[in-house]
Design a protein around this motif. Structure first.
Motif, PDB file in Angstrom:
ATOM      1  N   LYS A   1       0.827  -1.207   0.000  1.00  0.00           N
ATOM      2  CA  LYS A   1       0.000   0.000   0.000  1.00  0.00           C
ATOM      3  C   LYS A   1       0.862   1.257   0.000  1.00  0.00           C
ATOM      4  O   LYS A   1       0.351   2.368   0.130  1.00  0.00           O
ATOM      5  N   ALA A   2       2.181   1.086  -0.144  1.00  0.00           N
ATOM      6  CA  ALA A   2       3.139   2.190  -0.178  1.00  0.00           C
ATOM      7  C   ALA A   2       4.373   1.686  -0.921  1.00  0.00           C
ATOM      8  O   ALA A   2       4.556   0.469  -1.071  1.00  0.00           O
ATOM      9  N   PRO A   3       5.229   2.601  -1.393  1.00  0.00           N
ATOM     10  CA  PRO A   3       6.451   2.145  -2.060  1.00  0.00           C
ATOM     11  C   PRO A   3       7.283   1.187  -1.200  1.00  0.00           C
ATOM     12  O   PRO A   3       7.873   0.242  -1.722  1.00  0.00           O
ATOM     13  N   VAL A   4       7.326   1.433   0.092  1.00  0.00           N
ATOM     14  CA  VAL A   4       7.935   0.501   1.037  1.00  0.00           C
ATOM     15  C   VAL A   4       6.815   0.021   1.950  1.00  0.00           C
ATOM     16  O   VAL A   4       6.173   0.834   2.618  1.00  0.00           O
ATOM     17  N   HIS A   5       6.535  -1.263   1.941  1.00  0.00           N
ATOM     18  CA  HIS A   5       5.487  -1.816   2.814  1.00  0.00           C
ATOM     19  C   HIS A   5       6.012  -3.125   3.385  1.00  0.00           C
ATOM     20  O   HIS A   5       6.102  -4.136   2.691  1.00  0.00           O
TER      21      HIS A   5
ATOM     22  N   GLN B   1      15.933   1.087   8.922  1.00  0.00           N
ATOM     23  CA  GLN B   1      16.839   0.446   7.967  1.00  0.00           C
ATOM     24  C   GLN B   1      16.365   0.654   6.524  1.00  0.00           C
ATOM     25  O   GLN B   1      17.134   0.484   5.587  1.00  0.00           O
ATOM     26  N   HIS B   2      15.090   1.025   6.371  1.00  0.00           N
ATOM     27  CA  HIS B   2      14.505   1.119   5.032  1.00  0.00           C
ATOM     28  C   HIS B   2      14.031   2.502   4.646  1.00  0.00           C
ATOM     29  O   HIS B   2      13.746   2.737   3.462  1.00  0.00           O
ATOM     30  N   ALA B   3      13.926   3.421   5.605  1.00  0.00           N
ATOM     31  CA  ALA B   3      13.412   4.754   5.289  1.00  0.00           C
ATOM     32  C   ALA B   3      13.734   5.729   6.423  1.00  0.00           C
ATOM     33  O   ALA B   3      13.825   5.331   7.580  1.00  0.00           O
ATOM     34  N   ALA B   4      13.889   7.002   6.059  1.00  0.00           N
ATOM     35  CA  ALA B   4      14.103   8.042   7.071  1.00  0.00           C
ATOM     36  C   ALA B   4      12.786   8.413   7.746  1.00  0.00           C
ATOM     37  O   ALA B   4      12.737   8.679   8.940  1.00  0.00           O
ATOM     38  N   ASP B   5      11.724   8.427   6.969  1.00  0.00           N
ATOM     39  CA  ASP B   5      10.395   8.771   7.466  1.00  0.00           C
ATOM     40  C   ASP B   5       9.463   7.604   7.165  1.00  0.00           C
ATOM     41  O   ASP B   5       9.560   6.989   6.097  1.00  0.00           O
ATOM     42  N   TYR B   6       8.562   7.329   8.068  1.00  0.00           N
ATOM     43  CA  TYR B   6       7.726   6.144   7.914  1.00  0.00           C
ATOM     44  C   TYR B   6       6.479   6.259   8.774  1.00  0.00           C
ATOM     45  O   TYR B   6       6.371   7.106   9.649  1.00  0.00           O
ATOM     46  N   ARG B   7       5.558   5.348   8.513  1.00  0.00           N
ATOM     47  CA  ARG B   7       4.326   5.222   9.300  1.00  0.00           C
ATOM     48  C   ARG B   7       4.277   3.797   9.832  1.00  0.00           C
ATOM     49  O   ARG B   7       4.528   2.845   9.102  1.00  0.00           O
ATOM     50  N   LEU B   8       3.948   3.641  11.121  1.00  0.00           N
ATOM     51  CA  LEU B   8       3.716   2.328  11.716  1.00  0.00           C
ATOM     52  C   LEU B   8       2.222   2.182  11.931  1.00  0.00           C
ATOM     53  O   LEU B   8       1.574   3.093  12.439  1.00  0.00           O
ATOM     54  N   LEU B   9       1.688   1.033  11.582  1.00  0.00           N
ATOM     55  CA  LEU B   9       0.249   0.827  11.640  1.00  0.00           C
ATOM     56  C   LEU B   9      -0.066  -0.580  12.113  1.00  0.00           C
ATOM     57  O   LEU B   9       0.563  -1.543  11.671  1.00  0.00           O
TER      58      LEU B   9
ATOM     59  N   GLY C   1       8.337   5.573   1.926  1.00  0.00           N
ATOM     60  CA  GLY C   1       8.841   5.688   0.574  1.00  0.00           C
ATOM     61  C   GLY C   1       8.111   6.646  -0.340  1.00  0.00           C
ATOM     62  O   GLY C   1       8.452   6.752  -1.517  1.00  0.00           O
ATOM     63  N   TRP C   2       7.135   7.367   0.172  1.00  0.00           N
ATOM     64  CA  TRP C   2       6.445   8.344  -0.661  1.00  0.00           C
ATOM     65  C   TRP C   2       7.360   9.536  -0.903  1.00  0.00           C
ATOM     66  O   TRP C   2       8.040  10.001   0.008  1.00  0.00           O
ATOM     67  N   GLU C   3       7.347  10.072  -2.113  1.00  0.00           N
ATOM     68  CA  GLU C   3       8.163  11.248  -2.416  1.00  0.00           C
ATOM     69  C   GLU C   3       7.594  12.508  -1.783  1.00  0.00           C
ATOM     70  O   GLU C   3       8.336  13.388  -1.370  1.00  0.00           O
ATOM     71  N   ASN C   4       6.268  12.602  -1.710  1.00  0.00           N
ATOM     72  CA  ASN C   4       5.620  13.826  -1.217  1.00  0.00           C
ATOM     73  C   ASN C   4       4.723  13.569  -0.014  1.00  0.00           C
ATOM     74  O   ASN C   4       3.797  14.323   0.241  1.00  0.00           O
ATOM     75  N   GLY C   5       4.951  12.498   0.708  1.00  0.00           N
ATOM     76  CA  GLY C   5       4.146  12.188   1.873  1.00  0.00           C
ATOM     77  C   GLY C   5       3.079  11.159   1.586  1.00  0.00           C
ATOM     78  O   GLY C   5       2.759  10.888   0.423  1.00  0.00           O
TER      79      GLY C   5
ATOM     80  N   ASP D   1      -0.112  11.074   1.763  1.00  0.00           N
ATOM     81  CA  ASP D   1      -1.386  11.450   1.145  1.00  0.00           C
ATOM     82  C   ASP D   1      -1.233  11.861  -0.317  1.00  0.00           C
ATOM     83  O   ASP D   1      -2.198  12.249  -0.945  1.00  0.00           O
ATOM     84  N   SER D   2      -0.005  11.750  -0.831  1.00  0.00           N
ATOM     85  CA  SER D   2       0.232  12.078  -2.237  1.00  0.00           C
ATOM     86  C   SER D   2       0.087  10.827  -3.085  1.00  0.00           C
ATOM     87  O   SER D   2      -0.020   9.718  -2.583  1.00  0.00           O
ATOM     88  N   ASP D   3       0.111  11.001  -4.363  1.00  0.00           N
ATOM     89  CA  ASP D   3       0.026   9.851  -5.277  1.00  0.00           C
ATOM     90  C   ASP D   3       1.378   9.197  -5.500  1.00  0.00           C
ATOM     91  O   ASP D   3       1.460   8.150  -6.119  1.00  0.00           O
ATOM     92  N   THR D   4       2.439   9.811  -5.022  1.00  0.00           N
ATOM     93  CA  THR D   4       3.779   9.251  -5.202  1.00  0.00           C
ATOM     94  C   THR D   4       4.508   9.123  -3.891  1.00  0.00           C
ATOM     95  O   THR D   4       4.166   9.699  -2.917  1.00  0.00           O
TER      96      THR D   4
END
Length: 112
Positions: free
Chosen positions: A36-40, A74-82, A103-107, A109-112
Motif C-alpha cells: 500500500k506504499a512504495p515501502v510496505h 533500515q529502510h526509510a528516514a520517514d515512515y508510518r507504523l500501523l 517511501g512516498w516522495e511527497n508524503g 497522502d500524495s500519489d507518489t
C-alpha cells in the motif's frame, strides 16, 4: 486444541516463501505481497497472538515496537507504523503484526 497455523506462522516455518528483510530470535520482517506504499513491510512476532490487545506484557509490547522502529529506520528516514486489530479494525491475518509504510516522495497522502 491447537490453533490452526496462520499465514505468518507458515512463513516463519519456511513453508511459504517470502521476501524476508529482517529476522532475529523473536521477530521476522517481510515485504508485503500487496503493498500500500512504495515501502510496505510487516514486522511479525514469532510468539503468536491473534491481535495486539492479547499482548499484555509491557516489555514484550516494547520489544515489538522497538523492532518495528529498527526495521523501519533500515529502510526509510520517514515512515508510518500501523496495526490493525480485529476484523472491524481492518485486520485480515489474525497474527499480530505491524505494518511499516514509507517511501512516498511527497508524503503518504500524495500519489507518489
Amino acid at each position: 486444541m491447537t490453533a490452526s497455523p496462520t499465514l505468518f506462522t507458515r512463513i516463519i516455518a519456511r513453508e511459504i516463501p517470502s521476501d524476508i528483510v529482517y529476522e532475529d530470535e523473536n521477530y521476522i520482517a517481510i515485504r508485503d505481497i500487496a503493498p500500500k506504499a512504495p515501502v510496505h513491510l510487516l514486522v511479525i512476532p514469532k510468539n503468536v497472538s491473534a491481535r495486539l490487545d492479547e499482548i499484555t506484557d509491557a516489555e514484550e509490547m516494547g520489544r515489538l515496537w522497538l523492532t518495528a522502529v529498527k526495521v523501519a529506520r533500515q529502510h526509510a528516514a520517514d515512515y508510518r507504523l500501523l496495526i490493525n486489530s480485529g476484523e472491524k479494525g481492518g485486520q485480515v491475518v489474525f497474527h499480530t503484526h505491524i505494518h511499516i509504510l514509507a517511501g512516498w516522495e511527497n508524503g503518504p497522502d500524495s500519489d507518489t
